[in-house]
Design a protein around this motif. Structure first.
Motif, PDB file in Angstrom:
ATOM      1  N   ARG A   1     -16.211   8.808   1.563  1.00  0.00           N
ATOM      2  CA  ARG A   1     -14.820   8.516   1.897  1.00  0.00           C
ATOM      3  C   ARG A   1     -14.108   7.987   0.660  1.00  0.00           C
ATOM      4  NH1 ARG A   1     -12.585  10.722   5.926  1.00  0.00           N
ATOM      5  NH2 ARG A   1     -11.347   8.896   6.543  1.00  0.00           N
TER       6      ARG A   1
ATOM      7  N   GLU B   1      -0.744   9.275   3.109  1.00  0.00           N
ATOM      8  CA  GLU B   1      -0.950   8.657   4.413  1.00  0.00           C
ATOM      9  C   GLU B   1      -1.133   9.668   5.544  1.00  0.00           C
ATOM     10  OE1 GLU B   1      -1.657   5.703   4.745  1.00  0.00           O
ATOM     11  OE2 GLU B   1      -0.785   4.580   3.091  1.00  0.00           O
TER      12      GLU B   1
ATOM     13  N   CYS C   1     -14.152   3.803   8.157  1.00  0.00           N
ATOM     14  CA  CYS C   1     -13.748   3.621   6.761  1.00  0.00           C
ATOM     15  C   CYS C   1     -12.554   4.511   6.467  1.00  0.00           C
ATOM     16  CB  CYS C   1     -14.905   3.987   5.830  1.00  0.00           C
ATOM     17  SG  CYS C   1     -14.545   3.718   4.075  1.00  0.00           S
ATOM     18  N   GLY C   2     -11.553   3.947   5.803  1.00  0.00           N
ATOM     19  CA  GLY C   2     -10.427   4.756   5.363  1.00  0.00           C
ATOM     20  C   GLY C   2     -10.837   5.652   4.207  1.00  0.00           C
ATOM     21  N   SER C   3      -9.873   6.382   3.676  1.00  0.00           N
ATOM     22  CA  SER C   3     -10.159   7.229   2.525  1.00  0.00           C
ATOM     23  C   SER C   3      -8.952   7.226   1.603  1.00  0.00           C
ATOM     24  CB  SER C   3     -10.507   8.649   2.974  1.00  0.00           C
ATOM     25  OG  SER C   3     -11.014   9.407   1.882  1.00  0.00           O
ATOM     26  N   THR C   4      -9.041   7.977   0.510  1.00  0.00           N
ATOM     27  CA  THR C   4      -8.018   7.969  -0.525  1.00  0.00           C
ATOM     28  C   THR C   4      -7.838   9.376  -1.073  1.00  0.00           C
ATOM     29  OG1 THR C   4      -9.565   7.653  -2.362  1.00  0.00           O
ATOM     30  CG2 THR C   4      -8.833   5.662  -1.204  1.00  0.00           C
TER      31      THR C   4
ATOM     32  N   ASP D   1       0.860  -1.171   0.000  1.00  0.00           N
ATOM     33  CA  ASP D   1       0.000   0.000   0.000  1.00  0.00           C
ATOM     34  C   ASP D   1       0.907   1.234   0.000  1.00  0.00           C
ATOM     35  OD1 ASP D   1      -1.993   1.913   0.346  1.00  0.00           O
ATOM     36  OD2 ASP D   1      -2.244   1.493   2.478  1.00  0.00           O
TER      37      ASP D   1
ATOM     38  N   HIS E   1      -1.122  -1.805   6.090  1.00  0.00           N
ATOM     39  CA  HIS E   1      -0.418  -0.918   7.025  1.00  0.00           C
ATOM     40  C   HIS E   1       0.453  -1.664   8.026  1.00  0.00           C
ATOM     41  CE1 HIS E   1      -2.699   3.134   6.406  1.00  0.00           C
ATOM     42  NE2 HIS E   1      -2.445   2.506   5.259  1.00  0.00           N
TER      43      HIS E   1
ATOM     44  N   HIS F   1      -9.288  -3.602   0.885  1.00  0.00           N
ATOM     45  CA  HIS F   1      -9.257  -4.571   1.984  1.00  0.00           C
ATOM     46  C   HIS F   1      -9.754  -5.932   1.517  1.00  0.00           C
ATOM     47  CE1 HIS F   1      -8.177  -1.567   4.932  1.00  0.00           C
ATOM     48  NE2 HIS F   1      -9.142  -0.787   4.494  1.00  0.00           N
TER      49      HIS F   1
END
Length: 451
Positions: free
Chosen positions: A363, A288, A396-399, A254, A423, A332
């Motif tokens: 997100r 990041e 939830c992650g994001s980009t 990643d 990660h 994921h």
């Protein structure tokens, strides 16, 4: 459909592992990508100088801060009003960065002071063989930049023995990021034996053993090192693994997977002479930690290049309206030991193709129309796609997708390669998915039309 043992998939997986073992920091990644582009006939542009006219069929690249790089090729029938096909990814990964003052002494030991960068699974960094790599700025007649790596394990973050912790401490393992995540580089007695003439002053701000080793790699004296952007990295190389050679085990998957696939695709994609748009691969730093920097996705890199492409021949708004962005980041994969962490109907698997990522709270930037574009392009090259949405009771992650699409107004879809252990200091993905993602991005460059 491509099989796991497909000649093309196996070859690409091996090439990718070689890429990963060179792209050990954002600076090394940019350097490696630039070499790939130069071999493919791309010309380097300098942001500080006047650019040539963007000629149809021309292939170009530029870097910013040495840690972000953008490559673009101009269609043979390009008109600015037709827009740009952009693939966005990022060069950075969670790790440790050296603090400006590297000295962190402790009883009988020399340690190296570090900062946590990004949201790492920090417990995975314990008991790993670590080294240092990145950029060093040297002061001589003028400032010089050197990209370096100390090519051996020089430090470690040791775990505390099980006998010295309580059951409660072990069950709730939560290391303090300031006091427990400090790499040990040597003992004081070993330093005195190795450097008997070294007279480290009590007020010295640097670990002298480390600075001496950095100076050797940079080809300078320790006192000539004016500053640095150096990362602590794992020394274990990327490798193809699994009993059937179906996995890739590596640090920084990643998001160097996406970087590699994007650059491979823009180099290999054919039919440029008939393309009416510009093909662009943007590899940003600082995703990041929020992308808020000149070399991040929230910076001016893409708008600046668009200004050059327009050259007063069309409105920027027209170009933007006809453009499309693929935001490509890790996805994921469903963890076999934690399947309950995934929403029942959305469990991406390795070897089953790129993942389209959705989120009702934006997100991710995907919507029904942009997802349909991805599915249409994938179908053209027989690449399977999967879909992911996070559980309602999960964060939830994001980009960079929502960031770039908001800043520019460009239609965007968020996609990614499925992976496990995201990660962690060591992540894993499927060998076949490298091939699938590259073919999908190639299809985007060759087949997408703004109609």
């Amino acid at each position: 459909m491509t099989t796991l043992k497909s000649e093309h998939a196996v070859k690409m997986a091996k090439e990718f592992v070689g890429f990963m073992n060179q792209a050990i920091t954002p600076f090394h990644a940019v350097q490696t990508v630039a070499e790939m582009l130069q071999k493919a006939g791309f010309s380097r542009l300098d942001e500080g100088k006047v650019w040539p006219e963007m000629a149809p069929g021309g292939k170009y690249y530029l870097t910013r801060n040495g840690s972000s790089i953008v490559a673009f090729s101009v269609g043979g029938k390009f008109d600015p009003a037709n827009g740009v096909k952009i693939v966005g990814a990022h060069t950075d990964s969670p790790n440790f960065l050296l603090k400006p003052h590297t000295k962190s002494p402790s009883t009988k030991y020399q340690r190296v002071a570090v900062q946590c960068y990004g949201g790492g699974l920090w417990h995975s960094w314990f008991d790993r063989d670590l080294t240092v790599a990145g950029r060093v700025v040297i002061s001589r007649d003028h400032l010089e930049e050197k990209i370096i790596k100390i090519d051996k394990p020089i430090m470690r973050i040791p775990n505390i023995a099980i006998h010295l912790t309580s059951v409660k401490e072990r069950e709730g393992f939560a290391p303090n990021k300031e006091t427990h995540l400090i790499p040990v580089i040597c003992t004081e007695i070993a330093q005195k034996l190795a450097e008997p003439d070294c007279k480290e002053s009590a007020d010295s701000t640097h670990c002298t053993a480390l600075m001496s080793a950095i100076a050797v790699e940079a080809g300078c004296k320790p006192e000539e090192i004016l500053d640095f952007d150096l990362s602590v990295i794992d020394t274990q190389p990327a490798a193809i693994g699994g009993i059937y050679d179906e996995f890739i085990f590596s640090s920084r998957l990643d998001n160097l997977i996406s970087c590699y696939c994007a650059i491979k695709a823009i180099i290999d994609a054919e039919a440029l002479e008939n393309d009416t748009m510009v093909r662009m691969a943007c590899l940003f730093d600082h995703e990041e930690c929020g992308s808020g920097s000149p070399q991040g996705a929230a910076g001016s890199l893409v708008p600046d290049i668009i200004e050059h492409l327009i050259s007063n021949r069309t409105l920027r708004a027209t170009l933007v309206a006809n453009s499309f962005l693929l935001s490509v980041d890790g996805a994921h994969g469903c963890h076999p030991n934690y399947t309950d962490k995934h929403e029942n109907a959305h469990r991406p698997a390795l070897h089953e193709g790129p993942v389209i990522k959705y989120n009702a709270n934006v997100r991710y930037a995907t919507n029904g129309l942009t997802a349909a574009v991805v599915k249409h392009l994938a179908k053209k090259v027989n690449v399977p796609v999967q879909e992911f949405v996070v559980r309602n009771d999960s964060p939830c992650g994001s980009t960079i997708g929502p960031i770039l699409s908001t800043l520019s107004g460009i239609k965007t879809a968020d996609i990614g390669n499925p992976m496990i252990s995201m990660h962690s200091v060591r992540e894993m993905c499927g060998t076949l998915d490298i091939y699938y993602m590259t073919k999908l991005i190639e299809s985007f460059f060759v087949n997408y039309e703004n109609s």
